[in-house]
Scaffold this motif. Structure first.
Motif, PDB file in Angstrom:
ATOM      1  N   VAL A 190       0.867  -1.182   0.000  1.00  0.00           N
ATOM      2  CA  VAL A 190       0.000   0.000   0.000  1.00  0.00           C
ATOM      3  C   VAL A 190       0.900   1.227   0.000  1.00  0.00           C
ATOM      4  O   VAL A 190       1.696   1.406   0.909  1.00  0.00           O
ATOM      5  N   ASN A 191       0.783   2.043  -1.026  1.00  0.00           N
ATOM      6  CA  ASN A 191       1.615   3.236  -1.131  1.00  0.00           C
ATOM      7  C   ASN A 191       0.825   4.500  -0.848  1.00  0.00           C
ATOM      8  O   ASN A 191       1.132   5.560  -1.339  1.00  0.00           O
ATOM      9  N   HIS A 192      -0.228   4.380  -0.078  1.00  0.00           N
ATOM     10  CA  HIS A 192      -1.053   5.529   0.258  1.00  0.00           C
ATOM     11  C   HIS A 192      -0.781   5.913   1.702  1.00  0.00           C
ATOM     12  O   HIS A 192      -0.861   5.065   2.588  1.00  0.00           O
ATOM     13  N   PRO A 193      -0.445   7.183   1.978  1.00  0.00           N
ATOM     14  CA  PRO A 193      -0.054   7.557   3.344  1.00  0.00           C
ATOM     15  C   PRO A 193      -1.153   7.378   4.387  1.00  0.00           C
ATOM     16  O   PRO A 193      -0.870   7.172   5.552  1.00  0.00           O
ATOM     17  N   THR A 194      -2.403   7.426   3.978  1.00  0.00           N
ATOM     18  CA  THR A 194      -3.502   7.284   4.936  1.00  0.00           C
ATOM     19  C   THR A 194      -3.569   5.878   5.496  1.00  0.00           C
ATOM     20  O   THR A 194      -3.929   5.676   6.649  1.00  0.00           O
ATOM     21  N   TYR A 195      -3.231   4.880   4.700  1.00  0.00           N
ATOM     22  CA  TYR A 195      -3.400   3.491   5.110  1.00  0.00           C
ATOM     23  C   TYR A 195      -2.060   2.818   5.386  1.00  0.00           C
ATOM     24  O   TYR A 195      -1.887   1.651   5.144  1.00  0.00           O
ATOM     25  N   TYR A 196      -1.108   3.570   5.932  1.00  0.00           N
ATOM     26  CA  TYR A 196       0.234   3.044   6.101  1.00  0.00           C
ATOM     27  C   TYR A 196       0.307   1.880   7.078  1.00  0.00           C
ATOM     28  O   TYR A 196       1.188   1.055   6.986  1.00  0.00           O
ATOM     29  N   TYR A 197      -0.591   1.794   8.036  1.00  0.00           N
ATOM     30  CA  TYR A 197      -0.463   0.736   9.037  1.00  0.00           C
ATOM     31  C   TYR A 197      -1.280  -0.493   8.699  1.00  0.00           C
ATOM     32  O   TYR A 197      -1.226  -1.476   9.407  1.00  0.00           O
ATOM     33  N   TYR A 198      -2.062  -0.439   7.636  1.00  0.00           N
ATOM     34  CA  TYR A 198      -2.818  -1.617   7.237  1.00  0.00           C
ATOM     35  C   TYR A 198      -1.897  -2.580   6.498  1.00  0.00           C
ATOM     36  O   TYR A 198      -1.105  -2.175   5.673  1.00  0.00           O
ATOM     37  N   HIS A 199      -2.034  -3.845   6.791  1.00  0.00           N
ATOM     38  CA  HIS A 199      -1.275  -4.880   6.089  1.00  0.00           C
ATOM     39  C   HIS A 199      -2.274  -5.685   5.274  1.00  0.00           C
ATOM     40  O   HIS A 199      -2.870  -6.636   5.784  1.00  0.00           O
ATOM     41  N   TYR A 200      -2.489  -5.277   4.046  1.00  0.00           N
ATOM     42  CA  TYR A 200      -3.465  -5.950   3.205  1.00  0.00           C
ATOM     43  C   TYR A 200      -2.931  -7.301   2.755  1.00  0.00           C
ATOM     44  O   TYR A 200      -1.797  -7.419   2.315  1.00  0.00           O
ATOM     45  N   LEU A 201      -3.762  -8.313   2.899  1.00  0.00           N
ATOM     46  CA  LEU A 201      -3.460  -9.637   2.376  1.00  0.00           C
ATOM     47  C   LEU A 201      -4.466  -9.852   1.258  1.00  0.00           C
ATOM     48  O   LEU A 201      -5.667  -9.785   1.474  1.00  0.00           O
ATOM     49  N   ASN A 202      -3.966 -10.089   0.059  1.00  0.00           N
ATOM     50  CA  ASN A 202      -4.821 -10.059  -1.114  1.00  0.00           C
ATOM     51  C   ASN A 202      -4.946 -11.412  -1.787  1.00  0.00           C
ATOM     52  O   ASN A 202      -3.998 -12.177  -1.866  1.00  0.00           O
ATOM     53  N   SER A 203      -6.138 -11.668  -2.298  1.00  0.00           N
ATOM     54  CA  SER A 203      -6.413 -12.809  -3.166  1.00  0.00           C
ATOM     55  C   SER A 203      -7.143 -12.247  -4.384  1.00  0.00           C
ATOM     56  O   SER A 203      -8.137 -11.533  -4.229  1.00  0.00           O
ATOM     57  N   PRO A 204      -6.681 -12.547  -5.581  1.00  0.00           N
ATOM     58  CA  PRO A 204      -7.304 -11.963  -6.768  1.00  0.00           C
ATOM     59  C   PRO A 204      -8.795 -12.293  -6.913  1.00  0.00           C
ATOM     60  O   PRO A 204      -9.555 -11.483  -7.409  1.00  0.00           O
ATOM     61  N   LEU A 205      -9.211 -13.456  -6.447  1.00  0.00           N
ATOM     62  CA  LEU A 205     -10.609 -13.850  -6.605  1.00  0.00           C
ATOM     63  C   LEU A 205     -11.495 -13.451  -5.432  1.00  0.00           C
ATOM     64  O   LEU A 205     -12.711 -13.315  -5.584  1.00  0.00           O
ATOM     65  N   LEU A 206     -10.914 -13.265  -4.269  1.00  0.00           N
ATOM     66  CA  LEU A 206     -11.717 -13.012  -3.061  1.00  0.00           C
ATOM     67  C   LEU A 206     -11.610 -11.586  -2.542  1.00  0.00           C
ATOM     68  O   LEU A 206     -12.419 -11.173  -1.723  1.00  0.00           O
ATOM     69  N   GLY A 207     -10.631 -10.840  -2.976  1.00  0.00           N
ATOM     70  CA  GLY A 207     -10.414  -9.501  -2.445  1.00  0.00           C
ATOM     71  C   GLY A 207      -9.371  -9.534  -1.344  1.00  0.00           C
ATOM     72  O   GLY A 207      -8.561 -10.452  -1.268  1.00  0.00           O
ATOM     73  N   SER A 208      -9.417  -8.542  -0.483  1.00  0.00           N
ATOM     74  CA  SER A 208      -8.393  -8.401   0.548  1.00  0.00           C
ATOM     75  C   SER A 208      -8.955  -8.621   1.950  1.00  0.00           C
ATOM     76  O   SER A 208     -10.137  -8.413   2.191  1.00  0.00           O
ATOM     77  N   VAL A 209      -8.068  -9.018   2.823  1.00  0.00           N
ATOM     78  CA  VAL A 209      -8.365  -9.065   4.254  1.00  0.00           C
ATOM     79  C   VAL A 209      -7.246  -8.314   4.961  1.00  0.00           C
ATOM     80  O   VAL A 209      -6.140  -8.188   4.450  1.00  0.00           O
ATOM     81  N   ILE A 210      -7.566  -7.796   6.133  1.00  0.00           N
ATOM     82  CA  ILE A 210      -6.591  -7.119   6.982  1.00  0.00           C
ATOM     83  C   ILE A 210      -6.594  -7.846   8.317  1.00  0.00           C
ATOM     84  O   ILE A 210      -7.650  -8.012   8.919  1.00  0.00           O
TER      85      ILE A 210
END
Length: 182
Positions: free
Chosen positions: A31-51
């Protein structure tokens, strides 16, 4: 809309089960957006993301889908609880409502519970209470008291979007104060 949220509700359930059991692999998403710097996105192309959300010693996945915050996804799940009776046939309404309820719960977001509570109060005829000015004043005072208390005890909301937003408001206030605008 209906098919999209059937899919997203099922994806939330599959993501939760797959992530907690380790059956489904989620890759870290930068994530290269300063607002969401502390989120650790875990991504799956078919299911979306979880944090990952840490609740004591337990880490649970918060479903975000393809939104940037779980609260955004939760808001739509919550709105669907209200819209279900208007946008879907009676045959599928319970399933749609139940899946959106489960999807909203799996976002582990206060936004979902706020929308759900508002809908419940609205449907049960509580708006009559809100016409009482004294009751409205109590709600406003209680809300400000809670925000004030949390503002002075930020450890209560470590690593949450509330704390992030509070810091943004505080920094904006300090910037305006330093510029002699306030």
């Amino acid at each position: 809309w209906i098919l999209l949220f059937f899919y997203l509700s099922i994806a939330a359930c599959v993501s939760f089960l797959g992530s907690t059991s380790g059956i489904i692999s989620f890759e870290r998403h930068p994530v290269n957006h300063p607002t969401y710097y502390y989120y650790h996105y875990l991504n799956s192309p078919l299911l979306g993301s979880v944090i990952p959300k840490q609740l004591g010693s337990i880490s649970l996945p918060r479903y975000t889908g393809w939104f940037s915050e779980p609260g955004q996804m939760a808001g739509y799940f919550g709105i669907n609880l209200y819209l279900a009776r208007y946008i879907i046939s009676k045959k599928w309404r319970r399933l749609f409502w139940g899946l959106n309820l489960l999807g909203g719960i799996l976002t582990i977001s206060l936004a979902f519970y706020a929308v759900m509570t508002t809908i419940f109060l609205y449907e049960k005829g509580v708006p009559k209470i809100f016409k009482n000015k004294f009751f409205n004043l109590l709600i406003i005072l209680a809300s400000f008291s809670i925000v004030y208390y949390i503002w002075h005890n930020p450890h209560l909301v470590d690593f949450s979007s509330f704390l992030d937003r509070s810091w943004r408001y505080e920094n904006a206030y300090e910037t305006l104060k330093n510029m002699d605008i306030i």
